[in-house]
Design a protein around this motif. Structure first.
Motif, PDB file in Angstrom:
ATOM      1  N   MET A  17      -1.075  -1.099  -4.338  1.00 33.51           N
ATOM      2  CA  MET A  17      -2.281  -0.278  -4.269  1.00 33.51           C
ATOM      3  C   MET A  17      -1.835   1.149  -3.960  1.00 33.51           C
ATOM      4  N   ASN A  18      -2.041   2.063  -4.905  1.00 34.69           N
ATOM      5  CA  ASN A  18      -1.673   3.472  -4.748  1.00 34.69           C
ATOM      6  C   ASN A  18      -2.888   4.253  -4.271  1.00 34.69           C
ATOM      7  N   VAL A  19      -2.759   4.900  -3.118  1.00 37.21           N
ATOM      8  CA  VAL A  19      -3.842   5.703  -2.565  1.00 37.21           C
ATOM      9  C   VAL A  19      -3.422   7.162  -2.636  1.00 37.21           C
ATOM     10  N   LYS A  36      -9.671  12.481 -10.769  1.00 37.49           N
ATOM     11  CA  LYS A  36     -10.584  11.863 -11.735  1.00 37.49           C
ATOM     12  C   LYS A  36     -10.449  12.537 -13.094  1.00 37.49           C
ATOM     13  N   THR A  46      -9.187   9.710  -5.004  1.00 38.19           N
ATOM     14  CA  THR A  46      -9.858  10.302  -3.843  1.00 38.19           C
ATOM     15  C   THR A  46     -10.345  11.722  -4.061  1.00 38.19           C
ATOM     16  N   ARG A  59       0.866  -1.185   0.000  1.00 40.75           N
ATOM     17  CA  ARG A  59       0.000   0.000   0.000  1.00 40.75           C
ATOM     18  C   ARG A  59       0.895   1.226   0.000  1.00 40.75           C
ATOM     19  N   THR A  99       0.674   5.154   0.188  1.00 43.42           N
ATOM     20  CA  THR A  99      -0.210   6.273   0.490  1.00 43.42           C
ATOM     21  C   THR A  99       0.535   7.562   0.181  1.00 43.42           C
ATOM     22  N   ALA A 136      -3.033  -0.830  -8.694  1.00 44.09           N
ATOM     23  CA  ALA A 136      -4.384  -0.283  -8.613  1.00 44.09           C
ATOM     24  C   ALA A 136      -4.249   1.136  -8.070  1.00 44.09           C
ATOM     25  N   PHE A 137      -5.107   2.023  -8.540  1.00 43.69           N
ATOM     26  CA  PHE A 137      -5.071   3.416  -8.089  1.00 43.69           C
ATOM     27  C   PHE A 137      -6.401   3.760  -7.447  1.00 43.69           C
ATOM     28  N   ILE A 138      -6.347   4.208  -6.203  1.00 47.51           N
ATOM     29  CA  ILE A 138      -7.534   4.643  -5.486  1.00 47.51           C
ATOM     30  C   ILE A 138      -7.640   6.147  -5.679  1.00 47.51           C
TER      31      ILE A 138
END
Length: 106
Positions: A62-64, A102, A97, A27, A29, A93-95
């Motif tokens: 997982m990139n947040v 977007k 926020t 992860r 962040t 994967a890109f989260i």
């Protein structure tokens, strides 16, 4: 700057916190208000590469993103080249926020 502690499973670079979770997923962040440079990205990848070598396999990441995380044009071009991480990252994967992220993704 992220204020998360550092431990053997967690590395805090200030601009990013990278954690190898018990599930085997890394992860990453991102800082809330940071514009990433190529040097920042290379620092992150070097650490993920170290985790991958220790695990003896490529790792999923997982990139947040933080609310106001940005990347320069040079960073976007750099990460678009798969060879920068093909030896250590199995999948990403890109989260998303924020609305700004977007729009950039589109």
């Amino acid at each position: 700057m992220l204020n998360r502690p550092t431990s053997p499973a967690v590395k805090n670079f200030g601009h990013s916190v990278i954690e190898l979770m018990p599930s085997g997923i890394v992860r990453l962040t991102a800082g809330e208000d940071h514009t990433y440079s190529i040097e920042d990205i290379k620092q992150n990848i070097d650490h993920i590469r170290e985790l991958s070598v220790t695990a003896k396999r490529k790792l999923p990441v997982m990139n947040v993103g933080g609310k106001f995380t940005m990347v320069t044009k040079e960073v976007r071009e750099f990460v678009a080249k798969a060879e920068y991480s093909s030896d250590c990252i199995a999948a990403e994967a890109f989260i998303i926020t924020s609305t700004a992220q977007k729009l950039i993704r589109s």
